[in-house]
Scaffold this motif. Structure first.
Motif, PDB file in Angstrom:
ATOM      1  N   LYS A 168       0.836  -1.208   0.000  1.00 24.23           N
ATOM      2  CA  LYS A 168       0.000   0.000   0.000  1.00 24.23           C
ATOM      3  C   LYS A 168       0.867   1.252   0.000  1.00 24.23           C
ATOM      4  CE  LYS A 168      -4.244   1.807   1.995  1.00 24.23           C
ATOM      5  NZ  LYS A 168      -5.335   1.574   2.972  1.00 24.23           N
ATOM      6  N   MET A 171      -2.450   1.627  -2.907  1.00 19.32           N
ATOM      7  CA  MET A 171      -3.685   0.860  -2.755  1.00 19.32           C
ATOM      8  C   MET A 171      -3.337  -0.541  -2.285  1.00 19.32           C
ATOM      9  SD  MET A 171      -4.812  -0.007  -6.715  1.00 19.32           S
ATOM     10  CE  MET A 171      -4.702   1.697  -7.243  1.00 19.32           C
ATOM     11  N   ASN A 230      -7.253  -4.455  -4.152  1.00 19.15           N
ATOM     12  CA  ASN A 230      -7.768  -3.375  -4.991  1.00 19.15           C
ATOM     13  C   ASN A 230      -6.962  -3.233  -6.278  1.00 19.15           C
ATOM     14  OD1 ASN A 230      -9.925  -2.635  -3.376  1.00 19.15           O
ATOM     15  ND2 ASN A 230      -8.745  -1.129  -2.205  1.00 19.15           N
ATOM     16  N   TYR A 231      -5.654  -3.471  -6.172  1.00 15.35           N
ATOM     17  CA  TYR A 231      -4.797  -3.413  -7.360  1.00 15.35           C
ATOM     18  C   TYR A 231      -5.242  -4.464  -8.368  1.00 15.35           C
ATOM     19  CZ  TYR A 231      -0.560  -2.727 -10.116  1.00 15.35           C
ATOM     20  OH  TYR A 231       0.322  -2.442 -11.137  1.00 15.35           O
ATOM     21  N   LYS A 235      -8.256  -5.929  -8.527  1.00 18.04           N
ATOM     22  CA  LYS A 235      -9.612  -5.620  -8.993  1.00 18.04           C
ATOM     23  C   LYS A 235      -9.603  -4.501 -10.040  1.00 18.04           C
ATOM     24  CE  LYS A 235     -11.981  -6.993  -4.720  1.00 18.04           C
ATOM     25  NZ  LYS A 235     -12.685  -6.492  -3.506  1.00 18.04           N
ATOM     26  N   ASN A 236      -8.781  -3.474  -9.816  1.00 16.73           N
ATOM     27  CA  ASN A 236      -8.702  -2.378 -10.762  1.00 16.73           C
ATOM     28  C   ASN A 236      -8.170  -2.840 -12.116  1.00 16.73           C
ATOM     29  OD1 ASN A 236      -9.690  -0.588  -8.922  1.00 16.73           O
ATOM     30  ND2 ASN A 236      -7.715   0.369  -8.451  1.00 16.73           N
TER      31      ASN A 236
END
Length: 289
Positions: free
Chosen positions: A271, A276, A280-281, A283-284
């Protein structure tokens, strides 16, 4: 293997440069360097490519031109299908293999410039890769020595005029070192490449380069503008990112495989570096597919 190895290449007595085709179970050559230039085509295989401080994925068609003394290694993925194999074509030659002044001629200015840029490691793309791959396969099959030399010069000129490439070791840290420094920094980087997924021992790498731990840390920071451990973390995060994007492994498993002994520590470092969380990395990235 715990350090970048110097590799001595000896062309056959009837040849001024080497052209080899390798068909192996996997690419396992340790991180190494040599004064010769090298053009490598991965005909078949996938895994991680290390050039200077750069780490990236490679697959079929990977085409890279390397300058003198630039440390490098291609390492296959851990899992190889039963009966599978990897294959590469490698061309290696000295700067002056056709004479000390040959590439200083005005007609060869493009190739001379290519040699300078190759100190950063060049990965070719798109049509250039397709065209040069075909030429290299023909070069590997050619038996006539004179025709072989002509074909190599054609390949070098085509590489030199191409704009379809990226530089791998972009900060040029290795390229900018004096010859007296290259072996020491290459050894340190080699230790990281071969050990960043395991426990890293400062005393070990300091001993490899014949320095005290304190002197080594100061030397490494001066040369690379980063601390030794920050560089190790860069490799670990880079490896973790590629695992997040190319596999469906759980984050906890990726953390351990990347060299982080503690999952919460991995989350914190990831993070901090990527702004992030690992989840999240991933998912993005998937949203952008």
């Amino acid at each position: 293997m715990i350090k970048a190895q110097f590799e001595s290449l000896n062309p056959k007595s009837h040849a001024s440069f080497l052209v080899n085709s390798f068909k192996l179970e996997s690419f396992t050559v340790p991180y190494h360097f040599h004064p010769e230039f090298e053009l490598t085509l991965i005909v078949r295989g996938r895994g991680k490519r290390y050039v200077g401080k750069n780490m990236g994925d490679f697959e079929d068609g990977d085409l890279v031109f390397l300058g003198s003394d630039l440390p490098h290694s291609w390492k296959s993925e851990d899992v190889t299908e039963p009966g599978g194999y990897v294959q590469s074509i490698v061309v290696q030659f000295e700067r002056n293999f056709l004479g000390t002044e040959f590439f200083n001629k005005p007609e060869l200015a493009n190739i001379n410039n290519l040699f300078k840029i190759s100190a950063y490691g060049i990965r070719y793309l798109d049509k250039t890769t397709e065209n040069i791959s075909s030429q290299m396969k023909l070069l590997a099959q050619e038996e006539n020595a004179f025709r072989k030399m002509q074909m190599l010069l054609d390949i070098l000129e085509n590489l030199a005029i191409s704009r379809e490439y990226i530089l791998l070791d972009q900060d040029g840290m290795v390229a900018q070192q004096l010859n007296s420094n290259k072996e020491r920094i290459n050894a340190a980087l080699g230790y990281i490449v071969d050990n960043f997924r395991n426990e890293i021992l400062l005393n070990k790498v300091a001993g490899i380069v014949n320095m005290s731990p304190n002197a080594f840390c100061k030397y490494f920071k001066k040369v690379t503008n980063k601390t030794f451990m920050d560089t190790v973390i860069d490799y670990r995060i880079n490896f973790a990112i590629r695992q997040l994007l190319s596999t469906d492994k759980p984050v906890s498993e990726i953390a351990m495989e990347s060299g982080f002994g503690d999952v919460s520590h991995f989350y914190k470092i990831f993070k901090r570096n990527m702004k992030m969380s690992p989840l999240n990395y991933r998912k993005n990235f998937q949203k952008g597919l």
